[in-house]
Design a protein around this motif. Structure first.
Motif, mmCIF file in Angstrom:
data_model
loop_
_atom_site.group_PDB
_atom_site.id
_atom_site.type_symbol
_atom_site.label_atom_id
_atom_site.label_comp_id
_atom_site.label_asym_id
_atom_site.label_seq_id
_atom_site.Cartn_x
_atom_site.Cartn_y
_atom_site.Cartn_z
ATOM 1 N N TYR A 157 0.650 -0.629 0.055
ATOM 2 C CA TYR A 157 -0.111 -0.016 0.006
ATOM 3 C C TYR A 157 1.204 0.728 -0.383
ATOM 4 C CZ TYR A 157 -3.592 -3.222 1.103
ATOM 5 O OH TYR A 157 -4.888 -4.201 1.662
ATOM 6 N N SER A 158 0.232 2.376 -0.760
ATOM 7 C CA SER A 158 1.153 3.554 -0.772
ATOM 8 C C SER A 158 0.490 4.804 -0.138
ATOM 9 C CB SER A 158 0.898 4.175 -2.171
ATOM 10 O OG SER A 158 2.125 2.566 -2.906
ATOM 11 N N ILE A 159 1.017 4.796 1.136
ATOM 12 C CA ILE A 159 0.526 6.502 2.132
ATOM 13 C C ILE A 159 1.087 7.777 0.854
ATOM 14 C CG2 ILE A 159 0.197 6.912 4.366
ATOM 15 C CD1 ILE A 159 -1.628 4.394 3.262
ATOM 16 N N PHE A 160 -0.109 8.802 0.990
ATOM 17 C CA PHE A 160 0.856 10.127 0.130
ATOM 18 C C PHE A 160 1.089 10.869 1.794
ATOM 19 C CE2 PHE A 160 -0.651 14.437 -1.081
ATOM 20 C CZ PHE A 160 0.381 14.272 -2.557
ATOM 21 N N PHE A 161 2.342 11.833 1.620
ATOM 22 C CA PHE A 161 2.274 12.234 2.362
ATOM 23 C C PHE A 161 3.335 13.696 1.259
ATOM 24 C CE2 PHE A 161 3.060 8.713 4.796
ATOM 25 C CZ PHE A 161 2.318 9.249 6.006
ATOM 26 N N LYS A 162 2.202 14.788 1.975
ATOM 27 C CA LYS A 162 3.071 16.252 1.557
ATOM 28 C C LYS A 162 3.429 16.992 2.517
ATOM 29 C CE LYS A 162 -1.793 18.594 1.442
ATOM 30 N NZ LYS A 162 -3.098 19.637 1.148
ATOM 31 N N PHE A 163 3.749 18.212 2.182
ATOM 32 C CA PHE A 163 5.307 18.771 2.806
ATOM 33 C C PHE A 163 4.828 19.766 2.434
ATOM 34 C CE2 PHE A 163 7.783 15.287 2.040
ATOM 35 C CZ PHE A 163 7.285 14.114 3.036
ATOM 36 N N THR A 164 4.007 21.458 3.780
ATOM 37 C CA THR A 164 3.826 22.478 3.320
ATOM 38 C C THR A 164 4.685 23.746 4.226
ATOM 39 O OG1 THR A 164 1.929 22.321 4.602
ATOM 40 C CG2 THR A 164 1.825 21.320 2.378
ATOM 41 N N GLU A 165 4.814 24.899 3.523
ATOM 42 C CA GLU A 165 5.653 25.805 4.149
ATOM 43 C C GLU A 165 4.347 26.980 3.186
ATOM 44 O OE1 GLU A 165 9.336 28.181 4.981
ATOM 45 O OE2 GLU A 165 9.158 27.879 2.836
ATOM 46 N N GLU A 166 3.647 27.336 4.630
ATOM 47 C CA GLU A 166 2.719 28.168 4.237
ATOM 48 C C GLU A 166 1.608 27.836 3.661
ATOM 49 O OE1 GLU A 166 4.769 32.034 3.849
ATOM 50 O OE2 GLU A 166 6.034 32.089 5.124
ATOM 51 N N ASN A 167 1.048 27.181 4.212
ATOM 52 C CA ASN A 167 -0.290 26.351 3.256
ATOM 53 C C ASN A 167 0.334 26.255 1.488
ATOM 54 O OD1 ASN A 167 -1.797 26.418 5.345
ATOM 55 N ND2 ASN A 167 -2.483 28.689 5.168
#
Length: 160
Positions: free
Chosen positions: A107-117
């Motif tokens: 299974y692949s779990i998606f992670f996103k990384f944000t700065e100031e939205n």
């Protein structure tokens, strides 16, 4: 004539060097993200573990937010907010537990990384579930039992 060709060659080399420096400095991402799987192959009742190292390549402080993906998996991110000074690196621990009812597979779990939205990077973490959860096994066994009982009933009814 020789001075002119040497000057032209020197100018050409200088131009290429400047272009290469500009290209190489713009090719470095603002945020370097390195994922290390600590334990990604798990049983259905275990927890996968990862470490992600973040490196700030900007010349200013970065404030990162690491939101938990919205799904039915139990995901813990420690810490979920980071402050990185220029050229600083920090490691984040991620723990991923599968749902109670799950089939074996990757299974692949998606992670996103944000700065100031604003999303600045993303990664997929892959979890390999090595066995079906006991609930899946119980459902399969129940279906098989019902099918066997139905076929016995048909044989009995034919004899009447």
């Amino acid at each position: 004539m020789r001075k002119a060709s040497k000057l032209l060659l020197l100018s050409f080399v200088l131009l290429i060097s400047i272009s290469a420096m500009m290209f190489s400095s713009s090719a470095v991402p603002e945020l370097l993200v390195d994922v290390q799987a600590i334990d990604s192959k798990i049983q259905s009742n275990e927890v996968a573990q990862y470490q992600i190292e973040f490196t700030n390549n900007k010349e200013e402080i970065m404030e990162l937010n690491l939101p938990t993906p919205q799904n039915n998996w139990d995901i813990t991110i420690r810490p979920y907010m980071l402050t990185l000074k220029p050229a600083e690196s920090k490691v984040v621990d991620i723990f991923i537990a599968p749902p109670k009812v799950i089939k074996s597979g990757v299974y692949s779990i998606f992670f996103k990384f944000t700065e100031e939205n604003q999303q600045i990077d993303y990664k997929y973490l892959h979890v390999d579930i090595l066995e079906n959860s006991p609930v899946i096994e119980a459902k399969v066994n129940l279906i098989e039992e019902v099918e066997v009982q139905d076929s016995r009933w048909t044989l009995f009814a034919d004899k009447l």
